[in-house]
Design a protein around this motif. Sequence first.
Motif, mmCIF file in Angstrom:
data_model
loop_
_atom_site.group_PDB
_atom_site.id
_atom_site.type_symbol
_atom_site.label_atom_id
_atom_site.label_comp_id
_atom_site.label_asym_id
_atom_site.label_seq_id
_atom_site.Cartn_x
_atom_site.Cartn_y
_atom_site.Cartn_z
ATOM 1 N N PRO A 392 25.989 34.564 39.779
ATOM 2 C CA PRO A 392 25.170 34.457 40.888
ATOM 3 C C PRO A 392 25.293 33.249 41.874
ATOM 4 O O PRO A 392 25.078 33.076 42.885
ATOM 5 C CB PRO A 392 23.520 34.382 40.367
ATOM 6 N N ALA A 393 26.010 32.204 41.255
ATOM 7 C CA ALA A 393 26.456 30.937 42.004
ATOM 8 C C ALA A 393 27.903 30.558 41.505
ATOM 9 O O ALA A 393 28.350 30.995 40.461
ATOM 10 C CB ALA A 393 25.486 30.022 41.963
ATOM 11 N N LEU A 394 28.612 29.659 42.270
ATOM 12 C CA LEU A 394 29.798 29.418 41.883
ATOM 13 C C LEU A 394 29.933 28.405 40.765
ATOM 14 O O LEU A 394 30.970 28.471 39.817
ATOM 15 C CB LEU A 394 30.534 28.404 42.863
ATOM 16 N N ASP A 395 28.755 27.741 40.594
ATOM 17 C CA ASP A 395 28.490 27.041 39.233
ATOM 18 C C ASP A 395 28.193 27.557 38.054
ATOM 19 O O ASP A 395 27.795 27.110 36.925
ATOM 20 C CB ASP A 395 27.760 25.706 39.428
ATOM 21 N N LEU A 396 27.809 29.015 38.205
ATOM 22 C CA LEU A 396 27.145 29.651 37.132
ATOM 23 C C LEU A 396 27.931 30.869 36.612
ATOM 24 O O LEU A 396 27.616 31.965 36.506
ATOM 25 C CB LEU A 396 25.810 30.283 37.418
ATOM 26 N N LEU A 397 29.252 30.841 37.119
ATOM 27 C CA LEU A 397 30.278 31.772 36.756
ATOM 28 C C LEU A 397 30.542 32.270 35.070
ATOM 29 O O LEU A 397 30.732 30.986 34.500
ATOM 30 C CB LEU A 397 31.658 31.615 37.375
ATOM 31 N N LEU A 398 30.547 33.282 34.563
ATOM 32 C CA LEU A 398 30.757 33.518 33.276
ATOM 33 C C LEU A 398 31.980 34.515 33.342
ATOM 34 O O LEU A 398 32.270 35.325 34.075
ATOM 35 C CB LEU A 398 29.668 34.244 32.705
ATOM 36 N N PRO A 399 32.700 34.492 32.237
ATOM 37 C CA PRO A 399 34.011 35.400 32.100
ATOM 38 C C PRO A 399 33.596 37.069 32.195
ATOM 39 O O PRO A 399 32.480 37.296 31.620
ATOM 40 C CB PRO A 399 34.410 35.112 30.532
ATOM 41 N N ILE A 400 34.304 37.570 32.583
ATOM 42 C CA ILE A 400 33.952 39.368 32.972
ATOM 43 C C ILE A 400 34.837 39.563 31.838
ATOM 44 O O ILE A 400 35.899 39.483 31.467
ATOM 45 C CB ILE A 400 34.809 39.709 34.143
ATOM 46 N N ALA A 401 34.091 40.739 31.004
ATOM 47 C CA ALA A 401 34.531 41.269 29.879
ATOM 48 C C ALA A 401 35.861 42.215 30.419
ATOM 49 O O ALA A 401 35.771 42.864 31.151
ATOM 50 C CB ALA A 401 33.612 42.222 29.329
ATOM 51 N N GLY A 402 37.002 42.020 29.565
ATOM 52 C CA GLY A 402 38.167 42.812 29.847
ATOM 53 C C GLY A 402 38.947 42.296 30.719
ATOM 54 O O GLY A 402 40.298 42.802 30.889
ATOM 55 N N LEU A 403 38.536 41.178 31.344
ATOM 56 C CA LEU A 403 39.645 40.606 32.559
ATOM 57 C C LEU A 403 40.207 39.342 32.307
ATOM 58 O O LEU A 403 40.863 38.469 33.111
ATOM 59 C CB LEU A 403 38.900 40.694 33.867
ATOM 60 N N ASN A 404 40.028 38.974 31.004
ATOM 61 C CA ASN A 404 40.377 37.633 30.571
ATOM 62 C C ASN A 404 41.367 37.960 29.197
ATOM 63 O O ASN A 404 41.038 38.382 28.227
ATOM 64 C CB ASN A 404 39.317 36.650 30.147
ATOM 65 N N ASN A 405 42.742 37.838 29.616
ATOM 66 C CA ASN A 405 43.930 38.295 28.613
ATOM 67 C C ASN A 405 45.245 37.732 28.865
ATOM 68 O O ASN A 405 45.281 37.131 29.994
ATOM 69 C CB ASN A 405 43.789 39.850 28.382
ATOM 70 N N ASP A 406 46.037 37.639 27.757
ATOM 71 C CA ASP A 406 47.265 37.135 27.967
ATOM 72 C C ASP A 406 48.160 38.146 27.127
ATOM 73 O O ASP A 406 47.862 38.813 26.084
ATOM 74 C CB ASP A 406 47.320 35.733 27.418
ATOM 75 N N PHE A 407 49.274 38.426 27.650
ATOM 76 C CA PHE A 407 50.403 39.042 27.005
ATOM 77 C C PHE A 407 51.634 38.654 27.545
ATOM 78 O O PHE A 407 51.852 38.164 28.340
ATOM 79 C CB PHE A 407 50.173 40.368 27.076
ATOM 80 N N SER A 408 52.665 38.978 26.487
ATOM 81 C CA SER A 408 54.095 38.449 26.550
ATOM 82 C C SER A 408 55.171 39.942 26.543
ATOM 83 O O SER A 408 54.597 40.856 25.795
ATOM 84 C CB SER A 408 54.749 37.549 25.738
#
Length: 730
Positions: A392-408
């Motif tokens: 709801p605010a820039l200082d209250l951001l939480l990770p979005i499920a499924g959009l935080n990942n890494d791969f090679s």
Amino acid sequence: MKASLLTSACSLLLLSLPAAPALAQQRPAARQTPPAKPEAKAEEVVVTGTRADVIAKPDRLSFSIANDLQAQTGTLADALRNVPGVEVDLQGRVSLRGDPGVQILIDGRPSAVLQGESRADYLQSTPATRIERVEVITNPSAAFSPEGSGGIINLVTKKNQAGSRWATLRAIGGLNGQVGANASGAITKGGLTVSGELGARRFPNDGRVERTRQGVNALTGLTEVVRQSAETDNVFTATSGRLGVEYDLTKTSRLSGDISLRRFWIDGERDDTILGPNPGDLLERTSDSGGGGRMVSFEGSWRKKLPGDDHELVADIEIDRMRFDRDFDGISRPGGASGAPTFERIGNRFDRRGLGGKVDYKRPLGKGSSLNLGYELASERSDFSFDGERGPALDLLLPIAGLNNDFSYDQTVHALYATTTFSLGKLELQPGLRLEQAQYEIDPKTPDGAVENEYVRLYPTIHLGYALSETQRLRASYSRRIQRPGAQDLNPYLTYVDPQNFRRGNPFLGPEVTDAFELGWTYRKGGGFYSMTAFYRSSRDGVTDIIDELGDGILLTTRANLARSKRYGVEAIANGKFGKTLGYNLSATLFHHEIEPAGLSFPVGRSGTSGNARASFNWQPTTKDFFQLGAIYSGRQLLPQGYRDGGGVVNAGYRRKINDRLSLLATAQDLLSSARSVTKVDTNGFREKIVTEGPGRTLLFGLTYNLGAGGRRRPDQGIEFESGGSPIPQ
């Protein structure tokens, strides 16, 4: 990755080449020509028109863009749009005779910026002033990588000339804020040639997208409509530099190196309005994006001319590193401006390292015959990182499920190839065979572990040429092609596009395999060139987009292998003059496309007929004035779940030669503001119509100033770039 029999065979070939007997088929380098006797011109037909020279060879047609005014002020995408058989849409996607599986090379070598997701941005932001010719190779020989189901487009850069001391300064500007500058030059002294180039370019690329989606609500059974409109305002900025050195170690050997650096930035703003099926279902979203990339590449070559004519050993190496970062900051307001805002921050990171090498050896087998052997290595590693936050605010951001990942992603391809050429009177024959071992691994860095795949395949080719007369020739060819899925095609994670659209790859994709056949006729007389080519391409396991609805109007685009597809048609080209001052360049491609499903969301096969056409007229009333008017039309492109309609554009240009050093140029792109595409998707669950519009009419003005002397052109070796393989003499 584990060793194999093919890897061992490649090592034996490398050890045996230096000790081979005096052999002989000369191979021209990617960017330079060794000290050698001028080669006979029997193998090519050169036709000079007012706009372009056409060089016809058994496996390709080569088009000069020296007098293409759109290419002189525009980008690589603008240059490709004027090449017969090639299409570039508003998003920078390239297709050849309707097939999007196209490999693009620079001087016969792959480049990191012309692969994967970055290719469209590069083509639409890079000036075309360094390019001299565009070669279209729809059925390459076994000496080339079989990558690209539709074939190869090779961008041939301008060559240095012996004894030259020159420099060229260019500047462009436009009424919509476009600006660019470029300086290039070369100097030769003795056996040393040094060349270089510096450039910068900034230009806006605005657009508009309208999406209308219609589906049936599973609970109510009622038809629902969702409308989304998006206006984009993007600004591309790019700087680049290149330094090349060629040095003749002896009279029979040359060492060369070329290092290039490129940086680019993309700043964008986007406004989305989404109207849902119910009153009050309104979402407004604004977003800012910023990001950029940098690339450094090195190419080196050593060439040795061995005793005897047409006898040569060549070794090439390529190293590149590319990094790209982009971030999106968005604010969404349900119900419009009065709604409570939701903040989003999406980030993408990409890092690629590539290594390539090639050893090529040629020898004669008697009069009119030759043998070509070689080994090629292509290796790359790419690391991806994605992150997304919402709150709801820039200082209250939480990770979005499924959009935080890494791969090679890691891929290595070893290849051995052999081609041989025979001349039997009026008939020339060139069979070839390529053996490749491909290994790739995609690691999603999860407990499920990595996905690995390895396969060894043969790729046969054959080219024939027959002289009907001094002015008419027939040519026929067959080649087996492959389209390997890229890193993003294999990405198992969700990738954010916008609030209504996501993408995800498929780590279990297999490569597409295509068998391509062609039969062509060419006629040349005086300054005219005419050709007619019939083609047939049969593909299996084609990789394509599949769109499904996730609910709440959100679409997910994934990748899948189709069962089979067929594409067959004809292509015609005419190049000539009316009188002494008016020249014409005409081309048209007509083809039929069939797609057979493989258990996907559409139950029956699809088919359709489409094509494209080009016309360009050049008028040179005086030695100092040159006018150009051109039109391009792109027809319907069949998709697994629908089709995409193109459209037509009209371009114009004028060049004024002030003196031998200074020229002025003015061009108008999309003169009628008609550039647009319409995509329609029809599945069992929903229908969607997507209308994309370009930036509209673009006016550009250019200035070119030349210093010094160009010297004399080095002996032409017949093919500008072919790294392995030989032309069939005509």
